[in-house]
Design a protein around this motif. Structure first.
Motif, PDB file in Angstrom:
ATOM      1  N   ASP A   1       0.830  -1.212   0.000  1.00 54.11           N
ATOM      2  CA  ASP A   1       0.000   0.000   0.000  1.00 54.11           C
ATOM      3  C   ASP A   1       0.863   1.260   0.000  1.00 54.11           C
ATOM      4  OD1 ASP A   1      -2.613  -0.991  -0.166  1.00 54.11           O
ATOM      5  OD2 ASP A   1      -2.657  -1.456   1.970  1.00 54.11           O
TER       6      ASP A   1
ATOM      7  N   ARG B   1      -5.125   7.367  -6.619  1.00 58.28           N
ATOM      8  CA  ARG B   1      -5.946   6.633  -7.587  1.00 58.28           C
ATOM      9  C   ARG B   1      -6.657   7.571  -8.553  1.00 58.28           C
ATOM     10  NH1 ARG B   1      -9.090   2.306  -3.581  1.00 58.28           N
ATOM     11  NH2 ARG B   1      -7.192   1.299  -2.780  1.00 58.28           N
TER      12      ARG B   1
ATOM     13  N   ASP C   1      -2.311  -0.690  -5.826  1.00 55.93           N
ATOM     14  CA  ASP C   1      -1.688  -2.019  -5.805  1.00 55.93           C
ATOM     15  C   ASP C   1      -2.765  -3.081  -5.995  1.00 55.93           C
ATOM     16  OD1 ASP C   1      -2.688  -1.582  -3.154  1.00 55.93           O
ATOM     17  OD2 ASP C   1      -1.437  -3.230  -2.435  1.00 55.93           O
TER      18      ASP C   1
ATOM     19  N   SER D   1      -4.382  -5.857  -4.891  1.00 57.82           N
ATOM     20  CA  SER D   1      -4.626  -6.734  -3.755  1.00 57.82           C
ATOM     21  C   SER D   1      -5.826  -7.645  -4.006  1.00 57.82           C
ATOM     22  CB  SER D   1      -4.850  -5.913  -2.482  1.00 57.82           C
ATOM     23  OG  SER D   1      -5.874  -4.973  -2.675  1.00 57.82           O
TER      24      SER D   1
HETATM   25 MG   LIG Z   1      -4.073  -1.189  -1.627  1.00 60.40          MG
END
Ligand SMILES: [Mg+2]
Length: 350
Positions: A77, A154, A242, A244
């Motif tokens: 993160d 983001r 990321d 995940s």
């Molecule tokens: Mg993340």
């Protein structure tokens, strides 16, 4: 560990010794009522993540790798924000019956990742648990300075930007499926040296090397910190996240935050080698790459003028940002586009 017998103090002393060979980046680390950290010139990053037995891991998985993964997923993160990790806190709640050796290996795993990435243990808490084993990590990082953009986010993707991932996808989910199907990792000196097949094996033709790779991808993910740092410091990426939960769902999150759509080129999506080799389990490789999750690669977007700066970086082009109105699509080799289904790993398991 029996806390009353061994005592929280004894355990804390053990932990302090394991992590004690590097100094904390602060006037005060462990041993006071709080850690003290100095604010950095750019921004301070904070994130937390917990792993709960049965929800996120099983007790029979190697505790050394559990410790490594617990810290690695938090570091991922920090990587997604383009930051540099500095310290972390961790809380452990232990059910009765956890062996001392289990705990030692778990803590060794945490300590090994903390050394690899120079992220210091600042403190934490220990408790008994009347339920499952529980590990929570809160990580602290820093990002940027006064002149550079403080962090990646983001929300900076715009129509026309390229979409990239940092590596092959689906391997972690393939590893998880193999573990669920009865393959067992063999360890020596805390490294993975082999895999024991279930008997009878559900499939014959699965290649041993691919199974090793998939299981390693699942148990021991590598956070993409160096890449995240370069994407931010070089002002290359316009947005990042990321991976995940899976490419489709994490792309949807990035697109939503940026107010855009995205078109992925199906043949360009990199499928981890281990996934193809596990296809005998009845898995569609592309499904694992799109929806598998826990790959901990970075997904990021880059404005056209910056794409030349990616030459020396792990960056695989997989599509392009489009207007929000066009939504999320998957384009076949022939050019035909269809709607991208958005779903995560949980959905695959049902
Ligand atoms: Mg993340």
């Amino acid at each position: 560990v029996n806390l009353p017998r061994q005592g929280e103090r004894g355990l804390l002393e053990t932990i302090r010794r394991r992590f004690g060979d590097h100094a904390p980046p602060a006037p005060r680390g462990m041993g006071d009522d709080c850690a003290v950290v100095s604010p950095s010139a750019g921004g301070v990053l904070l994130t937390t993540d917990c792993l709960v037995e049965q929800e996120h891991f099983r007790r029979e998985e190697p505790p050394y790798f559990l410790g490594r993964k617990a810290l690695a997923v938090n570091l991922s993160d920090i990587a997604a924000m383009g930051g540099d990790p500095t310290g972390f806190l961790f809380t452990l709640a232990l059910p009765r019956g956890v062996k001392r050796r289990y705990l030692d290996e778990l803590i060794d795993g945490l300590a090994s990742v903390s050394r690899e990435h120079h992220v210091h243990l600042l403190g934490g808490d220990l408790s008994r648990s009347s339920g499952p084993l529980f590990i929570s990590i809160t990580i602290l990082g820093r990002t940027g300075d006064r002149s550079a953009r403080a962090s990646l986010s983001r929300s900076g993707a715009r129509a026309g930007h390229g979409i990239y991932v940092s590596g092959g996808l689906g391997g972690s989910a393939a590893g998880r499926m193999l573990l669920d199907a009865g393959w067992r990792p063999r360890l020596r000196n805390r490294s993975l040296i082999g895999i024991t097949r279930p008997r009878p094996a559900p499939v014959d033709r699965i290649r041993h090397r691919s199974v090793m790779r998939a299981v390693r991808r699942h148990l021991d993910p590598s956070p993409r910190l160096a890449l995240g740092h370069q994407l931010r410091a070089g002002r290359i990426a316009s947005a990042a996240i990321d991976l995940s939960d899976g490419l489709s769902i994490d792309l949807a999150r990035l697109a939503e935050a940026s107010g855009v759509g995205a078109n992925l080129i199906r043949p360009a999506i990199p499928i981890d080698d281990s996934v193809r080799a596990c296809a005998g389990l009845g898995i569609e490789p592309l499904d694992l790459a799109l929806h598998g999750g826990e790959d901990y690669e970075l997904l990021f977007t880059v404005p056209p003028g910056k794409e030349k700066d990616l030459a020396d970086l792990d960056a695989i082009p997989i599509g392009r940002v489009v207007s929000r109105r066009q939504g999320l699509t998957l384009q076949e080799a022939g050019g035909r586009r269809r709607a991208l289904r958005v779903r995560g790993y949980d959905h695959l398991r049902r």
